[in-house]
Enzyme design. Sequence first.
Site, PDB file in Angstrom:
ATOM      1  CD  GLU A  54      -0.972   0.658   3.673  1.00 44.17           C
ATOM      2  OE1 GLU A  54      -1.159   1.888   3.703  1.00 44.17           O
ATOM      3  OE2 GLU A  54      -1.426  -0.140   4.519  1.00 44.17           O
ATOM      4  CE  LYS A 116      -6.032   6.598   5.713  1.00 45.18           C
ATOM      5  NZ  LYS A 116      -6.212   6.772   7.173  1.00 45.18           N
ATOM      6  CG  ASP A 168     -15.761   5.076  12.575  1.00 44.99           C
ATOM      7  OD1 ASP A 168     -15.450   4.611  11.459  1.00 44.99           O
ATOM      8  OD2 ASP A 168     -15.127   6.000  13.118  1.00 44.99           O
ATOM      9  CB  SER A 170     -12.109   0.053   8.517  1.00 47.31           C
ATOM     10  OG  SER A 170     -11.285   0.087   7.371  1.00 47.31           O
ATOM     11  CB  ALA A 171     -14.128   0.872   3.412  1.00 47.61           C
ATOM     12  CG  ASP A 172      -9.167  -1.195   5.478  1.00 47.74           C
ATOM     13  OD1 ASP A 172      -9.392  -0.460   4.504  1.00 47.74           O
ATOM     14  OD2 ASP A 172      -8.270  -0.968   6.315  1.00 47.74           O
ATOM     15  CE  LYS A 189      -4.382   1.575  10.123  1.00 45.48           C
ATOM     16  NZ  LYS A 189      -5.018   0.694   9.145  1.00 45.48           N
TER      17      LYS A 189
END
Length: 780
Positions: A54, A116, A168, A170-172, A189
């Site tokens: 990435e 980003k 909330d 993450s789109a990950d 994370k």
Amino acid sequence: MSSCRFRPRWSRLEVRNISTASHLKTALERGAPIDIHPEVEHALANKKPVVALETAVITHGLPQPHNYNLCRSLENIVRSTGSIPATIGMIGGRVKIGLEESEVQRLAEKTFKPVKLSRRDVAAAIATKSDGGTTCSATLLFAALTNIKVFSTGGLGGVHRGGENSMDISADLGELARSPVGLVSAGVKSILDIGRTLEYLETLGVPVISYSDTREFPAFFSRCSGFEAPWNVFDPLTAAKILHAQWQLGMKNGALIAVPIPEEYEAVGATIQDAVDQAVAEAERNGISKRGKEVTPWLLQRVNELTNGASLLSNIELLCNTARIGGQIAVRYHQLELLGGDEGTSTPFLPIQNQNTAREKEKDPALSRWLPTKLVVIGSAAIDITAKASTEYNPDLGKHSTTPGSVSLTLGGVGRNITEAAHRVMISASQKMEPPLLVSAIGNDSFGKLLLSETHAVGMRTDGFLEAGASQRTAVCNMILDNNGELIGGIADMDVAESLTSEQILPVIDQAKPDIVGLDGNLSSSTLTAVVKRCQAKRIKVFFEPTSVTKSSRILSAVASCLNDARPGFAPITFASPNLLELSHMYYTARSEQDLMSHFYWWSSIDSYSLASAYRTDLEQLAKRRACDEDHSKGTLSFLIDEGVAQMAINLLPFFQHLVIKCGGRGILVAMHITGPSSWLDERSNIFKRSVVAHGNSDNAIILQYFPAHSSGNVTNVTGAGDSFVGALLALLALQPDAFHSHNSLQEVIDASQQAARLTVESHLAVSPIISYQNLVKLH
């Protein structure tokens, strides 16, 4: 990376030849702004292993210049495993699968204010011709589009703390659920809610695999999170099999392979986690937690501030670690593709490497490092050209004509041979053990390229190969053998080994942190001196293999440089493995030319041995013992006294604590000075066991232990037998550091090392490919 310019897209012919990239083919036919670096393009077209990387970590993760240096280091790490790195980013609205150096610099310096990029941002960034750093989700998107099966990163996004109320997430996670890519990361994370993230991945049907010997799920900066993954693996092949099985079944989801941070950074993990908790609390109070994709960069920066940079170094190390493991998994996946899902007879272990250039180390030493290993070997790597006569050799005829026979080209060099033997023993003994590192110089020539590629093919590390100067040639040894495999003569062009300098070698030792450093006599005296002094300062054991009679005395300059600071009982060199001729040369040089035996240290050491009449009587009794009970033709051990072998060994012990003397067909004599805790201190001479034990002042003893030679079957090639013996011995010492401290363990390691030599004698290669821990220790 290659300096070639980008081509805007694959040619029609190339696209037509890649049936697995149908989505990419469609996108390119529609004019999608995707540029694929020629190196990546070639790898994909030829189904070679590729690892995606990435760029959000470059644009929004690390500060300058760490971000640029990290990118280049990660690419080098991936490349050293045999995979091709594909760093994915966006430049001027064009998706880049693989970046040129200037483009990495552009993103790192944020010249055009890169954004980003998540999946939602891709089309808008293309339309506005923006620069961008890809997050996990965008990198997964493009990796899947280009049929890249492995993506290495630091930490996956997930459910934020309080996500059950804020939603909330993450789109990950969603992207991983629809991208058939293995994502290799250090977990999620540490600022996130790990438990809820794992629950959500389960809901999405994404397998979570802990890359460890337990199912403990890592917590980014820490190896432990308190949560378990449903599966765990600890080798790249099994991880690759999971990804390959998903492909076989046509499954469209990816998999999370969670790799714990290296153990040496575990100690600071708790401190960093405290800082994470504080930063999260601050983000809640100041409203940062509600700013979407700004949250993560702010938190990471704040944690770095709170830990005074400790989190930055840990972050870098875990990224390097996942890049290495990702590269290994990609190579294994590639092998499974070639073999239709059956690993077959391919090499069962992969090199663990981290290759970095000197230029990168100068920019940022923290980023460019050799991975820690128990054993580093420094010496020669060469190409061996062996000519063996097929009929009885006639030396008179050979001077004026050719002789019928066979000519073969194999890998060689004392340092390389030793390392290969050690590698085969260590990796077969434990998959958790880092393979040994060979540090050697090669020329920028055809032999150098062959040596590099063939060493990698064996499965050994190649990150210790250092390119010599432009005028230096790769070492070549041209040997002529008679029809029995005995060496008649030859020419050795080994000068390149002497080009290795302490400036090149010492950083390797500092970063690899070995328990043992093996040195061969091809190194220059000045380099040997610098290495020995560094090892002495760091309390690293040194093992010296003399290589040849003329080169055996080079180590004595290093010994001399240490004597003024040496203490009796703590010899400058821990181990040395001369043959009888080398032992004699080392002794006479130390006594006469170097005059080391007039030094106060030598006298005080000899006095501490307290060798009296009982020792001499025991030695005389040992000399009457048969060299081999089964083969009386080998005679007695009288040569130990008649040829002065025992006397020379005792006189060299103040300089070499353990002498492993190769007596050819007559066996092995170990002479050593034992201090401190050891079962030898409770032993007495035992002529039946062929051992002489002389007790000195306080807790120390002098031991002479003889071991009969192992009988060999068909002698094919004797040139690598001694190197195989030393390599196996070094590996066993790395596995069992106190092996010389008892009779039984010493017997085991010497017998196993002799077995390695026997296997090589019966092989056509410089090191027998069937050497393994299991094949050596099964005798016991």
